[in-house]
Design a protein around this motif. Structure first.
Motif, PDB file in Angstrom:
ATOM      1  N   THR A  80       0.888  -1.155   0.000  1.00 45.17           N
ATOM      2  CA  THR A  80       0.000   0.000   0.000  1.00 45.17           C
ATOM      3  C   THR A  80       0.924   1.201   0.000  1.00 45.17           C
ATOM      4  N   TYR A  81       0.571   2.225  -0.777  1.00 41.78           N
ATOM      5  CA  TYR A  81       1.469   3.363  -0.922  1.00 41.78           C
ATOM      6  C   TYR A  81       0.694   4.675  -0.984  1.00 41.78           C
ATOM      7  N   LEU A  82       1.407   5.746  -0.646  1.00 43.60           N
ATOM      8  CA  LEU A  82       0.885   7.101  -0.768  1.00 43.60           C
ATOM      9  C   LEU A  82       1.807   7.903  -1.670  1.00 43.60           C
ATOM     10  N   LEU A  83       1.198   8.596  -2.612  1.00 41.32           N
ATOM     11  CA  LEU A  83       1.924   9.518  -3.477  1.00 41.32           C
ATOM     12  C   LEU A  83       1.504  10.930  -3.121  1.00 41.32           C
ATOM     13  N   LEU A 103      -5.082  -4.196   0.082  1.00 36.38           N
ATOM     14  CA  LEU A 103      -6.295  -3.516  -0.370  1.00 36.38           C
ATOM     15  C   LEU A 103      -7.089  -2.975   0.812  1.00 36.38           C
ATOM     16  N   ALA A 104      -7.169  -3.741   1.885  1.00 39.52           N
ATOM     17  CA  ALA A 104      -7.876  -3.275   3.082  1.00 39.52           C
ATOM     18  C   ALA A 104      -7.204  -2.031   3.654  1.00 39.52           C
ATOM     19  N   ALA A 105      -5.878  -2.013   3.677  1.00 38.81           N
ATOM     20  CA  ALA A 105      -5.146  -0.842   4.164  1.00 38.81           C
ATOM     21  C   ALA A 105      -5.397   0.355   3.251  1.00 38.81           C
ATOM     22  N   GLU A 106      -5.384   0.141   1.929  1.00 30.79           N
ATOM     23  CA  GLU A 106      -5.665   1.225   0.983  1.00 30.79           C
ATOM     24  C   GLU A 106      -7.046   1.824   1.254  1.00 30.79           C
ATOM     25  N   ARG A 107      -8.040   0.977   1.376  1.00 36.91           N
ATOM     26  CA  ARG A 107      -9.403   1.468   1.621  1.00 36.91           C
ATOM     27  C   ARG A 107      -9.502   2.232   2.933  1.00 36.91           C
ATOM     28  N   GLN A 108      -8.820   1.757   3.950  1.00 26.73           N
ATOM     29  CA  GLN A 108      -8.831   2.441   5.239  1.00 26.73           C
ATOM     30  C   GLN A 108      -8.163   3.810   5.130  1.00 26.73           C
ATOM     31  N   ILE A 109      -6.998   3.861   4.523  1.00 29.85           N
ATOM     32  CA  ILE A 109      -6.244   5.111   4.413  1.00 29.85           C
ATOM     33  C   ILE A 109      -6.992   6.131   3.557  1.00 29.85           C
ATOM     34  N   LYS A 110      -7.663   5.679   2.510  1.00 33.99           N
ATOM     35  CA  LYS A 110      -8.419   6.602   1.657  1.00 33.99           C
ATOM     36  C   LYS A 110      -9.481   7.360   2.455  1.00 33.99           C
ATOM     37  N   GLY A 111      -9.949   6.792   3.547  1.00 33.94           N
ATOM     38  CA  GLY A 111     -10.944   7.444   4.381  1.00 33.94           C
ATOM     39  C   GLY A 111     -10.360   8.372   5.438  1.00 33.94           C
ATOM     40  N   TRP A 112      -9.055   8.416   5.531  1.00 34.61           N
ATOM     41  CA  TRP A 112      -8.396   9.230   6.550  1.00 34.61           C
ATOM     42  C   TRP A 112      -8.354  10.701   6.163  1.00 34.61           C
TER      43      TRP A 112
END
Length: 94
Positions: free
Chosen positions: A5-8, A60-69
Motif C-alpha cells: 500500500t502506498y501514498l503519493l 487492499l484493506a489498508a488502501e481502503r482504510q487510508i483513503k478514508g483518513w
C-alpha cells in the motif's frame, strides 16, 4: 510475494493512495502519467510512504482504510508518527 500500500504526493499537494504487487513498476506508471487519471492530471508525483503486506487482501484493506483518513492522519505515517495516527483515530471517535 509481497503486496504494498502506498501514498503519493501530487504536485497540487493532494495525496493518492493505492496498492500493488510491483511497487517500483507501479510508481513508474504514475510518474509517467499512466498510473491513474487522478495522478496523470497532477504531475509530477512523488512516493512518500509505502508498507508491505503478506497478501493482496491486506494491502487492499489498508488502501481502503487510508483513503478514508483525513489529510492530517495521512501525513502522520509519512512522518513515521504512528502515535499521532492513534491519537487522530481516537479524536475522530469522540
Amino acid at each position: 510475494m509481497a503486496f504494498y500500500t502506498y501514498l503519493l504526493k501530487c504536485v497540487d499537494g493532494s495525496y493518492y493512495c493505492g496498492h500493488t504487487d510491483q511497487l517500483e513498476f507501479r510508481i513508474g506508471q504514475h510518474q509517467s502519467g499512466k498510473g491513474s487519471d487522478y495522478t496523470a492530471r497532477r504531475q509530477p508525483v512523488e512516493l512518500v510512504w509505502s508498507q508491505d503486506f503478506p497478501t493482496r487482501h491486506e494491502a487492499l484493506a489498508a488502501e481502503r482504510q487510508i483513503k478514508g483518513w483525513s489529510r492530517a492522519k495521512k501525513e502522520a505515517p509519512i512522518a513515521g508518527d504512528w502515535d499521532r495516527v492513534q491519537f487522530l483515530s481516537r479524536s475522530a471517535d469522540t
